[in-house]
Every structure is written in structure tokens, then in C-alpha cells.
Design an enzyme around this catalytic site. Structure first.
Site, PDB file in Angstrom:
ATOM      1  N   HIS A  70       0.880  -1.297   0.111  1.00 45.66           N
ATOM      2  CA  HIS A  70       0.046  -0.123  -0.070  1.00 45.66           C
ATOM      3  C   HIS A  70       0.864   1.347   0.015  1.00 45.66           C
ATOM      4  CE1 HIS A  70      -3.020  -2.745   2.517  1.00 45.66           C
ATOM      5  NE2 HIS A  70      -3.474  -2.510   1.167  1.00 45.66           N
ATOM      6  N   LYS A 127     -17.423  -6.654   7.617  1.00 46.35           N
ATOM      7  CA  LYS A 127     -16.239  -7.322   7.810  1.00 46.35           C
ATOM      8  C   LYS A 127     -15.984  -7.455   9.467  1.00 46.35           C
ATOM      9  CE  LYS A 127     -13.649  -7.322   3.447  1.00 46.35           C
ATOM     10  NZ  LYS A 127     -12.589  -6.574   2.699  1.00 46.35           N
ATOM     11  N   ARG A 169      -2.350  -6.361  -8.407  1.00 48.03           N
ATOM     12  CA  ARG A 169      -1.209  -7.289  -8.300  1.00 48.03           C
ATOM     13  C   ARG A 169      -1.382  -8.039  -9.226  1.00 48.03           C
ATOM     14  NH1 ARG A 169      -2.785  -7.600  -1.958  1.00 48.03           N
ATOM     15  NH2 ARG A 169      -5.044  -7.195  -3.219  1.00 48.03           N
ATOM     16  N   SER A 178      -2.878  -7.521   3.063  1.00 42.91           N
ATOM     17  CA  SER A 178      -3.153  -7.471   4.660  1.00 42.91           C
ATOM     18  C   SER A 178      -3.657  -8.929   5.133  1.00 42.91           C
ATOM     19  CB  SER A 178      -4.350  -6.409   4.658  1.00 42.91           C
ATOM     20  OG  SER A 178      -3.842  -5.148   4.265  1.00 42.91           O
TER      21      SER A 178
HETATM   22  P1  ADP Z   1      -9.690  -3.976  -0.339  1.00 43.09           P
HETATM   23  O1  ADP Z   1      -9.972  -2.571  -0.571  1.00 43.09           O
HETATM   24  O2  ADP Z   1      -9.860  -4.569  -1.447  1.00 43.09           O
HETATM   25  O3  ADP Z   1     -10.157  -4.368   0.944  1.00 43.09           O
HETATM   26  P2  ADP Z   1      -6.899  -3.353   0.642  1.00 43.09           P
HETATM   27  O4  ADP Z   1      -7.257  -2.378   1.741  1.00 43.09           O
HETATM   28  O5  ADP Z   1      -6.016  -4.545   1.001  1.00 43.09           O
HETATM   29  O6  ADP Z   1      -8.079  -4.109  -0.061  1.00 43.09           O
HETATM   30  O7  ADP Z   1      -6.257  -2.685  -0.633  1.00 43.09           O
HETATM   31  C1  ADP Z   1      -6.600  -1.619  -1.211  1.00 43.09           C
HETATM   32  C2  ADP Z   1      -5.924  -1.215  -2.685  1.00 43.09           C
HETATM   33  O8  ADP Z   1      -4.550  -1.567  -2.588  1.00 43.09           O
HETATM   34  C3  ADP Z   1      -6.437  -2.479  -3.347  1.00 43.09           C
HETATM   35  O9  ADP Z   1      -6.481  -1.840  -4.975  1.00 43.09           O
HETATM   36  C4  ADP Z   1      -5.550  -3.533  -3.749  1.00 43.09           C
HETATM   37  O10 ADP Z   1      -5.690  -4.066  -4.795  1.00 43.09           O
HETATM   38  C5  ADP Z   1      -4.005  -2.537  -3.452  1.00 43.09           C
HETATM   39  N1  ADP Z   1      -3.063  -3.365  -2.999  1.00 43.09           N
HETATM   40  C6  ADP Z   1      -3.010  -4.078  -1.721  1.00 43.09           C
HETATM   41  N2  ADP Z   1      -1.662  -4.632  -1.609  1.00 43.09           N
HETATM   42  C7  ADP Z   1      -1.148  -4.223  -2.929  1.00 43.09           C
HETATM   43  C8  ADP Z   1       0.140  -4.670  -3.248  1.00 43.09           C
HETATM   44  N3  ADP Z   1       1.109  -5.329  -2.452  1.00 43.09           N
HETATM   45  N4  ADP Z   1       0.784  -3.927  -4.368  1.00 43.09           N
HETATM   46  C9  ADP Z   1      -0.226  -3.067  -5.134  1.00 43.09           C
HETATM   47  N5  ADP Z   1      -1.499  -2.894  -4.706  1.00 43.09           N
HETATM   48  C10 ADP Z   1      -2.048  -3.453  -3.384  1.00 43.09           C
END
Ligand code: ADP
Length: 165
Positions: A17, A41, A90, A129
Site C-alpha cells: 500500500h 467485515k 497485483r 493484508s
Molecule cells: P480492499 O480495498 O480490496 O479491502 P486493501 O485495503 O487490502 O483491499 O487494498 C486496497 C488497494 O490496494 C487495492 O486496490 C489493492 O489491490 C491494493 N493493494 C493491496 N496490496 C497491494 C500490493 N502489495 N501491491 C499493489 N497494490 C496493492
């Protein structure tokens, strides 16, 4: 002024992130990271905790703001007067879900809200995460995944005491 919103769960924020945040903050004049309050969630960290963690993790980035929201992203973006959403990609599995969301948001906003994708840096391509929470819950090493202060907070949540190296 070019502004964007990076919405997500950030439960907890990872180096994946933070890489996207840094790159997006270089492009936009103002980037708001917004923690989604998803009542469906059960998160590890509360919204308030996630906001606090994100503030600390981005304190060196002058044009980054932290906020939270619930409800529809299009409504939140309209209230803020922002027309660009930032998301990270990803793998192909992210793509399908993200494409659907981006198109839905364009439709709901009548074309007012576009999504810009940042492809993951290769070293973080595996990082999520969910994986971080899972490894930490068994006392595994997450030091390459999240900042040090976040690592401590995660182990605390799981009641795991780590000995200093
Ligand atoms: P969500 O919003 O789907 O619950 P997250 O909060 O984990 O998921 O992630 C927010 C955004 O960051 C999403 O677009 C996710 O694809 C992106 N993201 C998470 N981890 C990575 C990573 N390692 N590399 C690139 N983008 C990421």
C-alpha cells in the site's frame, strides 16, 4: 488542483500500500487515503486505529490526507469534489474485481468518477493484508511486510510477545 482518493481496508497498511501511496502522491497534488468502514467485515484494527496507523506511516508525505468513509464510494467522492480513484493491481485476480468496481463507479457517477491503477512493484506483488495477518497470528516474521511500529501493533493484537533481536 489534481486530487485523488485511495480507498481501501488497510487492515493493516502494508509496504505494498505504502508503495502505491508514495507513487500516487508524486502524481497528484493531494491524495486522500480513505479507510472503508465495512460493517460486513470484522477487522483486526478498528477504523480509528487504521486511520491513526496510516497517519503515522505517511507523516513524511505533505500532500497525503487520511480519512474514513462508509456507504458508496461515488457519494463520498462527490462530497469531496474528487474525480479520480486510485487502486493497486497485483495479479489477474485483482484485475477482474477492480475492473468491475471501476466500471460500476463510472456508471453510478454518470462518468464523473474514473479509476487509475498502479501496478504493484514486483517486490510487493505477493503482499496482502490478509497474508500479513495470517503469518502474524502464528507468530511468523512480518518484518519485510509492514513498518516496524505496525509490526508491533499487530503482534499486540494477537497477544504475541516477540523477543528483541
Ligand atoms: P480492499 O480495498 O480490496 O479491502 P486493501 O485495503 O487490502 O483491499 O487494498 C486496497 C488497494 O490496494 C487495492 O486496490 C489493492 O489491490 C491494493 N493493494 C493491496 N496490496 C497491494 C500490493 N502489495 N501491491 C499493489 N497494490 C496493492
Amino acid at each position: 488542483m489534481k486530487a485523488a482518493i485511495y480507498p481501501g481496508s488497510f487492515d493493516p497498511v502494508t509496504y505494498g500500500h505504502l508503495d502505491i501511496i508514495r507513487r500516487a502522491a508524486d502524481i497528484f497534488d493531494e491524495l486522500t487515503i480513505s479507510v472503508l468502514n465495512n460493517v460486513k467485515k470484522t477487522p483486526l484494527f478498528s477504523v480509528e486505529e487504521r486511520v491513526k496507523i496510516l497517519k503515522e506511516a505517511t507523516r513524511d508525505m505533505a500532500n497525503v490526507r487520511i480519512d474514513c468513509f462508509s456507504g458508496l464510494l461515488v457519494d463520498y467522492a462527490r462530497q469531496k469534489g474528487v474525480h479520480v480513484i486510485v487502486r493497486g493491481l497485483r495479479a489477474i485476480t485483482d484485475f477482474e474485481y477492480e475492473l468491475q468496481n471501476a466500471q460500476t463507479n463510472r456508471l453510478l457517477s454518470r462518468g464523473a468518477l474514473d479509476t487509475m491503477f498502479f501496478t504493484t512493484s514486483l517486490e510487493y506483488a505477493y503482499l496482502s493484508s490478509t497474508t500479513v495477518r495470517e503469518i502474524a497470528s502464528f507468530g511468523g516474521n512480518i518484518s519485510g511486510c509492514v513498518p516496524d511500529f505496525v509490526e508491533k501493533l499487530i503482534y499486540e493484537k494477537y497477544g504475541i510477545v516477540k523477543e528483541a533481536d
